[in-house]
Design a protein around this motif. Structure first.
Motif, PDB file in Angstrom:
ATOM      1  N   ASP A  37       0.835  -1.209   0.000  1.00  0.00           N
ATOM      2  CA  ASP A  37       0.000   0.000   0.000  1.00  0.00           C
ATOM      3  C   ASP A  37       0.865   1.253   0.000  1.00  0.00           C
ATOM      4  O   ASP A  37       0.604   2.218  -0.735  1.00  0.00           O
ATOM      5  CB  ASP A  37      -0.924  -0.009   1.222  1.00  0.00           C
ATOM      6  CG  ASP A  37      -2.041  -1.010   1.051  1.00  0.00           C
ATOM      7  OD1 ASP A  37      -2.331  -1.378  -0.104  1.00  0.00           O
ATOM      8  OD2 ASP A  37      -2.605  -1.446   2.076  1.00  0.00           O
ATOM      9  N   GLU A  38       1.874   1.246   0.867  1.00  0.00           N
ATOM     10  CA  GLU A  38       2.724   2.429   0.940  1.00  0.00           C
ATOM     11  C   GLU A  38       3.470   2.643  -0.379  1.00  0.00           C
ATOM     12  O   GLU A  38       3.641   3.779  -0.855  1.00  0.00           O
ATOM     13  CB  GLU A  38       3.707   2.296   2.101  1.00  0.00           C
ATOM     14  CG  GLU A  38       4.526   3.566   2.321  1.00  0.00           C
ATOM     15  CD  GLU A  38       5.441   3.459   3.520  1.00  0.00           C
ATOM     16  OE1 GLU A  38       5.331   2.447   4.233  1.00  0.00           O
ATOM     17  OE2 GLU A  38       6.246   4.376   3.722  1.00  0.00           O
ATOM     18  N   PHE A  75       1.105   4.069  -2.864  1.00  0.00           N
ATOM     19  CA  PHE A  75       0.821   5.469  -2.536  1.00  0.00           C
ATOM     20  C   PHE A  75       1.985   6.359  -2.966  1.00  0.00           C
ATOM     21  O   PHE A  75       1.792   7.445  -3.534  1.00  0.00           O
ATOM     22  CB  PHE A  75       0.560   5.602  -1.030  1.00  0.00           C
ATOM     23  CG  PHE A  75       0.312   7.008  -0.588  1.00  0.00           C
ATOM     24  CD1 PHE A  75      -0.888   7.643  -0.884  1.00  0.00           C
ATOM     25  CD2 PHE A  75       1.279   7.716   0.104  1.00  0.00           C
ATOM     26  CE1 PHE A  75      -1.123   8.943  -0.478  1.00  0.00           C
ATOM     27  CE2 PHE A  75       1.046   9.017   0.510  1.00  0.00           C
ATOM     28  CZ  PHE A  75      -0.149   9.629   0.213  1.00  0.00           C
ATOM     29  N   ARG A  76       3.196   5.876  -2.711  1.00  0.00           N
ATOM     30  CA  ARG A  76       4.363   6.669  -3.088  1.00  0.00           C
ATOM     31  C   ARG A  76       4.410   6.836  -4.606  1.00  0.00           C
ATOM     32  O   ARG A  76       4.700   7.934  -5.113  1.00  0.00           O
ATOM     33  CB  ARG A  76       5.626   5.979  -2.577  1.00  0.00           C
ATOM     34  CG  ARG A  76       6.884   6.713  -2.903  1.00  0.00           C
ATOM     35  CD  ARG A  76       8.052   6.113  -2.227  1.00  0.00           C
ATOM     36  NE  ARG A  76       7.963   6.251  -0.775  1.00  0.00           N
ATOM     37  CZ  ARG A  76       8.938   5.912   0.058  1.00  0.00           C
ATOM     38  NH1 ARG A  76      10.036   5.393  -0.404  1.00  0.00           N
ATOM     39  NH2 ARG A  76       8.797   6.080   1.351  1.00  0.00           N
ATOM     40  N   VAL A 108       1.915   9.483  -5.601  1.00  0.00           N
ATOM     41  CA  VAL A 108       2.354  10.841  -5.269  1.00  0.00           C
ATOM     42  C   VAL A 108       3.398  11.316  -6.277  1.00  0.00           C
ATOM     43  O   VAL A 108       3.347  12.462  -6.760  1.00  0.00           O
ATOM     44  CB  VAL A 108       2.895  10.881  -3.827  1.00  0.00           C
ATOM     45  CG1 VAL A 108       3.542  12.227  -3.532  1.00  0.00           C
ATOM     46  CG2 VAL A 108       1.787  10.598  -2.832  1.00  0.00           C
ATOM     47  N   VAL A 109       4.334  10.455  -6.576  1.00  0.00           N
ATOM     48  CA  VAL A 109       5.377  10.844  -7.523  1.00  0.00           C
ATOM     49  C   VAL A 109       4.761  11.175  -8.880  1.00  0.00           C
ATOM     50  O   VAL A 109       5.177  12.125  -9.564  1.00  0.00           O
ATOM     51  CB  VAL A 109       6.425   9.714  -7.639  1.00  0.00           C
ATOM     52  CG1 VAL A 109       7.387   9.988  -8.786  1.00  0.00           C
ATOM     53  CG2 VAL A 109       7.201   9.598  -6.336  1.00  0.00           C
ATOM     54  N   ARG A 162       1.694  14.410  -8.086  1.00  0.00           N
ATOM     55  CA  ARG A 162       1.821  15.545  -7.169  1.00  0.00           C
ATOM     56  C   ARG A 162       2.063  16.843  -7.933  1.00  0.00           C
ATOM     57  O   ARG A 162       1.562  17.911  -7.540  1.00  0.00           O
ATOM     58  CB  ARG A 162       2.968  15.307  -6.194  1.00  0.00           C
ATOM     59  CG  ARG A 162       3.138  16.428  -5.168  1.00  0.00           C
ATOM     60  CD  ARG A 162       4.039  16.032  -4.034  1.00  0.00           C
ATOM     61  NE  ARG A 162       4.245  17.132  -3.125  1.00  0.00           N
ATOM     62  CZ  ARG A 162       5.354  17.869  -3.089  1.00  0.00           C
ATOM     63  NH1 ARG A 162       6.340  17.618  -3.940  1.00  0.00           N
ATOM     64  NH2 ARG A 162       5.489  18.845  -2.231  1.00  0.00           N
ATOM     65  N   GLN A 215      -0.399  18.748   0.587  1.00  0.00           N
ATOM     66  CA  GLN A 215       0.053  17.825   1.627  1.00  0.00           C
ATOM     67  C   GLN A 215      -1.129  17.380   2.503  1.00  0.00           C
ATOM     68  O   GLN A 215      -1.226  16.215   2.872  1.00  0.00           O
ATOM     69  CB  GLN A 215       1.114  18.529   2.492  1.00  0.00           C
ATOM     70  CG  GLN A 215       1.903  17.586   3.364  1.00  0.00           C
ATOM     71  CD  GLN A 215       2.715  16.607   2.538  1.00  0.00           C
ATOM     72  OE1 GLN A 215       3.165  16.927   1.425  1.00  0.00           O
ATOM     73  NE2 GLN A 215       2.880  15.403   3.040  1.00  0.00           N
ATOM     74  N   LEU A 218      -3.119  14.924   0.564  1.00  0.00           N
ATOM     75  CA  LEU A 218      -2.439  13.631   0.481  1.00  0.00           C
ATOM     76  C   LEU A 218      -2.514  12.878   1.814  1.00  0.00           C
ATOM     77  O   LEU A 218      -2.672  11.650   1.844  1.00  0.00           O
ATOM     78  CB  LEU A 218      -0.976  13.838   0.092  1.00  0.00           C
ATOM     79  CG  LEU A 218      -0.730  14.260  -1.364  1.00  0.00           C
ATOM     80  CD1 LEU A 218       0.759  14.516  -1.601  1.00  0.00           C
ATOM     81  CD2 LEU A 218      -1.245  13.203  -2.322  1.00  0.00           C
ATOM     82  N   ALA A 219      -2.401  13.619   2.913  1.00  0.00           N
ATOM     83  CA  ALA A 219      -2.521  12.963   4.220  1.00  0.00           C
ATOM     84  C   ALA A 219      -3.914  12.365   4.399  1.00  0.00           C
ATOM     85  O   ALA A 219      -4.079  11.251   4.926  1.00  0.00           O
ATOM     86  CB  ALA A 219      -2.217  13.959   5.332  1.00  0.00           C
ATOM     87  N   ALA A 257      -4.018   9.313   2.341  1.00  0.00           N
ATOM     88  CA  ALA A 257      -3.257   8.186   2.884  1.00  0.00           C
ATOM     89  C   ALA A 257      -4.061   7.399   3.912  1.00  0.00           C
ATOM     90  O   ALA A 257      -3.894   6.189   4.049  1.00  0.00           O
ATOM     91  CB  ALA A 257      -1.959   8.709   3.513  1.00  0.00           C
ATOM     92  N   ARG A 258      -4.924   8.096   4.623  1.00  0.00           N
ATOM     93  CA  ARG A 258      -5.716   7.400   5.649  1.00  0.00           C
ATOM     94  C   ARG A 258      -6.640   6.359   5.020  1.00  0.00           C
ATOM     95  O   ARG A 258      -6.994   5.397   5.645  1.00  0.00           O
ATOM     96  CB  ARG A 258      -6.513   8.419   6.464  1.00  0.00           C
ATOM     97  CG  ARG A 258      -5.673   9.146   7.497  1.00  0.00           C
ATOM     98  CD  ARG A 258      -6.559   9.768   8.570  1.00  0.00           C
ATOM     99  NE  ARG A 258      -7.313  10.905   8.051  1.00  0.00           N
ATOM    100  CZ  ARG A 258      -6.881  12.159   8.088  1.00  0.00           C
ATOM    101  NH1 ARG A 258      -5.690  12.426   8.601  1.00  0.00           N
ATOM    102  NH2 ARG A 258      -7.611  13.137   7.621  1.00  0.00           N
ATOM    103  N   TRP A 284      -6.087   5.051   1.883  1.00  0.00           N
ATOM    104  CA  TRP A 284      -5.445   4.612   0.643  1.00  0.00           C
ATOM    105  C   TRP A 284      -5.790   3.161   0.250  1.00  0.00           C
ATOM    106  O   TRP A 284      -6.050   2.890  -0.928  1.00  0.00           O
ATOM    107  CB  TRP A 284      -3.929   4.796   0.741  1.00  0.00           C
ATOM    108  CG  TRP A 284      -3.258   4.372  -0.518  1.00  0.00           C
ATOM    109  CD1 TRP A 284      -2.524   3.253  -0.741  1.00  0.00           C
ATOM    110  CD2 TRP A 284      -3.303   5.063  -1.765  1.00  0.00           C
ATOM    111  NE1 TRP A 284      -2.094   3.188  -2.027  1.00  0.00           N
ATOM    112  CE2 TRP A 284      -2.568   4.308  -2.695  1.00  0.00           C
ATOM    113  CE3 TRP A 284      -3.903   6.274  -2.197  1.00  0.00           C
ATOM    114  CZ2 TRP A 284      -2.402   4.687  -4.018  1.00  0.00           C
ATOM    115  CZ3 TRP A 284      -3.724   6.638  -3.511  1.00  0.00           C
ATOM    116  CH2 TRP A 284      -2.996   5.857  -4.404  1.00  0.00           C
ATOM    117  N   PRO A 285      -5.763   2.207   1.161  1.00  0.00           N
ATOM    118  CA  PRO A 285      -6.070   0.833   0.727  1.00  0.00           C
ATOM    119  C   PRO A 285      -7.412   0.747  -0.005  1.00  0.00           C
ATOM    120  O   PRO A 285      -7.520   0.096  -1.045  1.00  0.00           O
ATOM    121  CB  PRO A 285      -6.085   0.047   2.026  1.00  0.00           C
ATOM    122  CG  PRO A 285      -5.185   0.812   2.934  1.00  0.00           C
ATOM    123  CD  PRO A 285      -5.401   2.254   2.585  1.00  0.00           C
TER     124      PRO A 285
END
Lengths: 764, 193
Positions: free
Chosen positions: B4-5, B8-9, B12-13, B16, B38, B41-42, B45-46, B48-49
Motif C-alpha cells: 500500500d505504501e 501510494f508513493r 504521489v510521484v 503531485r 500535503q 495527500l494525508a 493516505a488514511r 489509501w487501501p
C-alpha cells in the motif's frame, strides 16, 4: 443563462494552462511529501480530549498514591449516589399511588420496619392505617406508616428531633413536629399519596418560633390545628391555638388561652379551654379534646404528643372518654385500667391490665381505639403492643398486635380514624427486603453516604500532604490568570457586570411580583372560607386585591378592617379562598378623600356583604360601595328610605346599600368573640354570622405571610435604578465605539481624496 | 515498506506535480499550495487501501483538495485581502524566467494576461475559483466538477457563469477571452464587494 462559447472556453483554458505553467517548484520532493503524508509527524488525527487523557494517565503514573485514592473515592461517591437515588425512579411501584377504594383495613400483625424499607418519597402509598415507631439501635427511632390498602410499609422522613405524629382521618396526610433552631417548632406535613413534604413555621413575637405541644390534622388533610405557646407573646404561661391553612401556609392565631384541639367528623375544629383559674373545668365543652395531665405523668410514646393522651371525645361531641389507671405513676409496673364515660352516657368500663394504655381515636357508636403496652416477663423491658377496640358495652376486641419478633420498641403512634371505623382487619404483610430489592441497596447506600464527605476530606488531606505544593499552586495560578484577564479588560468587565445588573434590576419588579403571586394559591369558588377570630401581629407585605390594570385578584373577603399593616395605613381584609391578607383601598375609581376632605383610608365604618364580594365604606360626608369581584368603586348619592347620616348601613350581595338591621355593637367593636368564652369554635364553613367589620384599634395583628428572601427585588424603584445603570453602561460602550467608527470613516475619506496611485494596476 | 505504501508513493510521484499546479491556481501562493496538497495527500493516505482498490484515487484527492481549500477559507473567517498595487508574487515571471526573452511583445502580453488572471482569481471566492479551475484547467465536465465539489449540476453552471462575469468585472483586459453576453448585467454589489 449564457453558455460559454467553445472558442472562448478554449481561450480561457489556454490562459489557465499558461498561468498553471508558471507555478513555482515545490519546496520538498515528491518522495518526502509521500513519506510525510503516509506517516504524519503528529500521528493520526486524535480527538481533542486525548491529550488530556494522556496527561491524566501520566499524572496517575507519577503520583499513584494520590491519584488512586482520589479515583476510588470518586467512583465510590458516584456509585453510592446512583444506588441511593435508584428508588426515586419508582421502577417497582406505580406512581402516583393507587386510588383507595372501600374503607381500607387494619393489619392484624405489625412488624418493625426492617432495613431496606422504602421511604414514602421513594414509593408513595394510597393511604395509611397506622403510624408506627420502632426503636432502632443505630439510628434511634424509625418511624413508618402501614398502608391501609395493601399493608405495605413506608418510612417517614423522620429526624432525631421530630415528635408528635398525627394522621388525618382519611389516612392520606401525616404531620409531625420538628424542632427549629430558634427554640420553636416546624410543622412537617407529608402527603402520603405523593411523598411530598412541606414545612410550616408558626412565627411568634420577635421572629421567634412558637413551641407546639399538640397538633391535629383535619380529616381531609388541608388544615392543621396546633396548640402551643409563644414565649414572647401575650398570655404568658398559657397555650394558644393556631390554625394553619395548608393551602396558603398561613398560620392564624385563633384565640387564647387553650389547651387542646380536635376536629369533628364534619371537619370543624374544636378547641378546648383550660381549667381553673380561667374557667370552671366543669364547663369544658363536649366535643373537645383536652391536653394530657402532665402532672400525672402519663406521657408516653414519642414524647406524649397527640390525641392519645388520656382523654378523647366522641365525634358528635356528646360523650367524653377518659382513660385512667388505678395507680397514678409511670414506673412501668402493671396497672389495671378503666375508661370513664361522661356526658350523655356515664359508665366506668374495665380495660384490663397493662403497663400503659392510652386512647388513639374515638369512633362512631361510642367505640374507642386503644393502645395497650402488654405486660412482659421483665417489667422495664420493651413490651408488645396491642391495639384494641372498646365497644359501647365495654366489650374488648383485639384489632392488631405487634409480632413476637418485633417486641423491641415497636409502638403504635397514630391510627387513621376512618380506616379504624370501617372495622376491616386483614392478617398483614410482613415487610421483607433483601439484596434482590433496589430499596435494600439504596438503604445501605444512604447509610454510607453521610460518611462520604469525611472520606473526601481525608482524600483531600492526603493529596495535600503528598503533593501540596503542586495542588495549591493550581488555584493560585488560575486566580492570577483571572486577575490578569480582569485587569486587562477592567473597564469592559465592569461595564458588562453593571449592564447585566441593570437589565436584571429593570426586569426584577415585574418578575418578582408575578412569581410571588404565582406561588400563592389562587382562590377557587368552592374554597371554604377561613375566618380568623384573632389576628396576630407580624410583619407582612400584603398583596393588592386588584392588579395595576384594575383586574380583581381577590373576589371575596371574610374579614375587613382599617388599620396599619407593614407601615401603611389602609383597608385590609383576608381573602376568602386563601386566608391571605390583601390590600383593598386602592381600587380604581376610589378617591383619597371624601367631599369634606377626610381621608378615606380612615373611614367611620366598614362593612362587607354576606357573600364578601361587596364593601361599604362610610365617612361623615359620603358613602362608597366597592365591588371586589368587579374591581369597581362608586359613591352612593341616594341613601335608603328613611336613612340619615347616623343610620347604620349595610351592603347587600349585589352592592345595594341597606339599612343595617343588626348593627355592630360599638362597645365590642367587632363580632370577634371574647377570648375567655367557655366554648370557642372556629367557623370553618361558610360565614354564618353575617357581616362584620373591625377597626384598627381592635385588630391586634395580622397573620404572617412568608416573604421570600428575594422579595426585596419587587420594589418598583429597582426599575429606575436598573434603567440608570443600563443607560450608563450603554453610554460607556457606545461612546468608544462611535469614536473608533468616526476615526475609521475619516481615515477612509482621507485615502479616497488622495486618489489611486499611478503605479497601481487598473484591477486594484 | 508494504504494498500500500509503495503504491501510494508511486501515486504521489506521478500526480503531485499536477496537484500542485491545481492547488497553486486555487491559492495563488506556493506555500499555501504545498500545504493544501500535503493535507489532501494525508487525508488520502488514511483511506489509501480502499482508494487503491477502487482503481482511480485521483477524484478523491481532487475533491479533498477543493474541500480543504474551501474549508480553510471558511476557517479563516474572512476572505484573503490582496493588497493594492502588490503583484501576485509567483506570477511575475514564469518558472524558467525566459518567456519574455523570445518575443518581447507577445511575451509581455502573455505575462500581462497571466498577471491579470492571477490577480482576478485571487479576488474570487474559493468556490468560484475552484469551479473555474476544475472546468477550464482540469478540463472536467460540468457533471464531473459537480461530483468533485459535492454540489448539484445547476450550482456548477451558475457558479461558472458568476465566476466568469466576475472575472470580466475585475479584469476587463480578459474580455477578449470571455466577452459579455446580452444577458449579463454587472452587479454593482459584487463589483464593490
Amino acid at each position: 443563462m449564457r453558455p460559454v462559447e467553445p472558442l472562448q472556453e478554449n481561450a480561457v483554458r489556454e490562459l489557465f494552462e499558461a498561468l498553471a505553467a508558471t507555478a513555482p517548484p515545490p519546496s520538498r520532493t515528491d518522495l518526502e511529501a509521500a513519506r510525510l503524508a503516509w506517516q504524519p509527524p503528529s500521528g493520526r488525527a486524535a480527538p481533542r480530549w486525548m491529550p488530556l487523557l494522556r496527561r491524566g494517565f501520566a499524572a496517575l503514573r507519577r503520583r499513584p498514591w494520590v491519584a488512586v485514592p482520589a479515583l476510588v473515592a470518586l467512583a465510590a461517591v458516584l456509585l453510592l449516589t446512583v444506588v441511593a437515588g435508584l428508588p426515586s425512579f419508582r421502577l417497582a411501584d406505580p406512581s402516583p399511588a393507587t386510588t383507595p377504594s372501600g374503607p381500607g383495613a387494619l393489619p392484624a400483625t405489625l412488624w418493625a420496619p426492617p432495613p431496606g424499607t422504602p421511604s414514602v418519597g421513594d414509593a408513595p402509598i394510597s393511604r395509611a392505617a397506622y403510624v408506627l415507631s420502632a426503636l432502632d439501635g443505630a439510628a434511634g427511632w424509625r418511624v413508618a406508616v402501614v398502608g391501609a390498602d395493601r399493608g405495605e410499609y413506608r418510612l417517614l422522613p423522620y429526624g432525631e428531633a421530630d415528635d408528635g405524629f398525627s394522621l388525618s382521618a382519611d389516612g392520606r396526610t401525616a404531620a409531625w413536629l420538628r424542632a427549629n433552631g430558634d427554640g420553636g417548632h416546624l410543622v412537617v406535613v407529608l402527603d402520603l399519596t405523593t411523598g411530598r413534604t412541606r414545612e410550616v413555621r408558626v412565627p411568634g413575637q420577635f421572629g421567634r418560633g412558637v413551641t407546639v405541644d399538640h397538633l391535629a390534622v383535619s380529616p381531609t388533610g388541608d388544615r392543621v390545628l396546633l396548640v402551643g405557646g409563644d414565649p414572647f407573646g401575650g398570655g404568658l404561661g398559657f397555650a394558644s391555638a393556631y390554625l394553619v391553612d395548608l393551602r396558603s401556609g398561613t398560620p392564624t392565631r385563633l384565640t387564647l388561652p387553650l389547651e387542646g384541639v380536635a376536629w369533628t367528623s364534619d371537619g370543624r375544629p374544636v378547641l378546648a379551654v383550660p381549667p381553673e383559674p380561667l374557667v370552671d373545668r366543669s364547663v369544658v365543652p363536649a366535643g373537645a379534646l383536652v391536653a394530657p395531665d402532665r402532672a400525672a405523668g402519663r406521657e408516653g410514646g414519642l414524647g406524649g404528643i397527640g390525641p392519645g393522651e388520656g382523654l378523647v371525645v366522641s365525634q358528635d361531641g356528646r360523650t367524653r372518654y377518659e382513660v385512667r389507671s388505678a395507680v397514678q405513676d409511670s414506673s412501668g409496673t402493671v396497672e389495671d385500667w378503666t375508661v370513664q364515660l361522661t356526658g350523655d352516657r356515664s359508665a366506668n368500663l374495665p380495660l384490663g391490665s397493662g403497663v400503659q394504655l392510652s386512647p388513639l381515636a374515638a369512633l362512631p357508636g361510642d367505640r374507642l381505639v386503644l393502645r395497650l403496652w402488654e405486660a412482659g416477663e421483665i417489667p422495664a423491658a420493651p413490651q408488645a403492643v396491642r391495639v384494641r377496640l372498646v365497644g359501647a358495652d365495654g366489650t374488648l376486641t383485639e384489632v392488631s398486635r405487634t409480632a413476637d419478633g418485633a417486641k423491641a420498641g415497636v409502638d403504635v403512634v397514630a391510627v387513621a380514624r376512618d380506616v379504624a371505623a370501617g372495622g376491616v382487619v386483614t392478617p398483614g404483610v410482613r415487610p421483607e427486603y433483601g439484596p434482590r430489592d433496589v430499596t435494600w441497596w439504596a438503604w445501605y447506600a444512604r447509610q454510607v453516604l453521610p460518611v462520604v464527605p469525611w472520606v473526601l476530606v481525608g482524600v483531600l488531606l492526603l493529596v495535600l500532604i503528598v503533593d501540596g505544593r503542586r495542588v495549591l499552586a493550581l488555584p493560585v495560578r488560575t486566580a492570577r490568570r483571572a486577575g490578569r484577564l480582569v485587569r486587562g479588560h477592567r473597564r469592559s468587565v465592569l461595564a458588562t457586570l453593571l449592564g447585566l445588573a441593570g437589565i436584571a434590576l429593570s426586569l426584577a419588579p415585574g418578575r418578582v411580583d408575578a412569581a410571588w403571586l404565582g406561588s400563592a394559591p389562587s382562590p377557587s369558588a368552592d374554597a371554604r372560607a377561613v375566618r380568623p377570630e384573632y389576628l396576630w401581629d407580624q410583619t407582612i407585605v400584603p398583596s393588592r386585591a386588584f392588579d395595576t390594570a384594575g383586574r380583581p385578584r381577590t373576589h371575596a373577603v371574610t374579614t375587613l378592617w382599617a388599620g396599619t399593616v407593614a407601615g401603611r395605613e389602609g383597608w385590609y381584609g383576608t381573602d376568602a379562598g386563601t386566608a391571605r391578607i390583601v390590600r383593598l383601598d386602592d381600587v380604581p375609581g376610589l378617591p383619597d378623600r371624601d367631599p369634606d376632605g377626610a381621608l378615606l383610608r380612615n373611614p367611620a365604618s366598614l362593612r362587607i356583604s354576606e357573600n364578601g364580594r361587596a364593601v361599604l365604606a362610610r365617612t361623615r360626608a359620603a358613602v362608597y360601595v366597592i365591588r371586589l369581584d368587579r374591581a369597581t368603586a362608586g359613591r352612593v348619592d341616594v341613601l335608603p328610605d328613611g336613612a340619615t347620616r347616623d343610620t347604620p348601613l349595610a351592603v347587600g350581595d349585589d352592592g345595594t346599600v341597606l339599612t343595617d338591621p343588626d348593627p355592630v355593637d360599638s362597645r365590642r367593636g367587632s363580632s370577634v368573640r371574647a377570648m375567655h368564652d367557655t366554648r370557642v369554635e372556629l367557623d370553618a364553613g361558610s360565614v354564618r354570622d353575617g357581616p362584620y367589620a373591625s377597626w384598627g384599634a381592635q385588630v391586634q395583628a395580622v397573620p404572617p405571610v412568608e416573604l421570600p428572601w428575594w422579595g426585596f427585588l419587587g420594589w418598583p424603584g429597582w426599575r429606575v435604578v436598573g434603567g440608570v445603570l443600563l443607560a450608563a453602561t450603554s453610554t460607556g460602550w457606545l461612546v468608544p465605539f462611535a469614536r473608533r467608527r468616526a476615526q475609521a470613516i475619516s481615515s477612509a475619506a482621507v485615502r479616497n481624496s488622495s486618489g489611486p496611485s499611478s503605479t497601481e494596476p487598473p484591477w486594484s | 515498506m508494504d504494498g500500500d505504501e509503495a503504491s501510494f508513493r508511486a501515486f504521489v510521484v506521478a500526480r503531485r506535480c499536477a496537484l500542485l499546479r491545481t492547488a497553486w491556481l486555487l491559492t495563488g501562493s506556493r506555500e499555501d499550495a504545498e500545504d493544501l496538497v500535503q493535507t489532501a495527500l494525508a487525508a488520502t493516505a488514511r483511506h489509501w487501501p480502499r482508494l487503491a482498490r477502487s482503481g482511480d484515487p485521483e477524484p478523491y484527492v481532487r475533491r479533498a483538495l477543493v474541500n480543504e481549500h474551501v474549508s480553510a477559507w471558511r476557517r479563516r473567517g474572512s476572505r484573503p485581502v490582496v493588497a493594492s498595487g502588490v503583484p501576485v508574487p509567483d506570477a511575475v515571471a514564469g518558472p524558467d524566467g525566459v518567456a519574455a526573452q523570445r518575443d518581447p511583445a507577445a511575451a509581455s502580453s502573455a505575462v500581462d494576461d497571466r498577471l491579470v488572471l492571477a490577480a482576478a482569481l485571487a479576488r474570487l471566492t474559493p468556490r468560484q475559483r475552484a469551479v473555474l479551475v476544475l472546468r477550464f484547467y482540469e478540463d472536467l465536465s460540468e457533471s464531473q466538477a459537480a461530483a468533485v465539489l459535492g454540489v448539484g449540476l445547476g450550482t456548477v453552471k451558475s457558479q461558472t457563469r458568476h465566476a466568469l462575469q466576475r472575472l470580466r468585472e475585475l479584469a476587463p483586459e480578459l474580455a477578449a477571452y470571455a466577452p459579455p453576453g446580452p444577458g449579463d448585467v454587472p452587479r454593482s454589489a459584487e463589483v464593490h464587494r
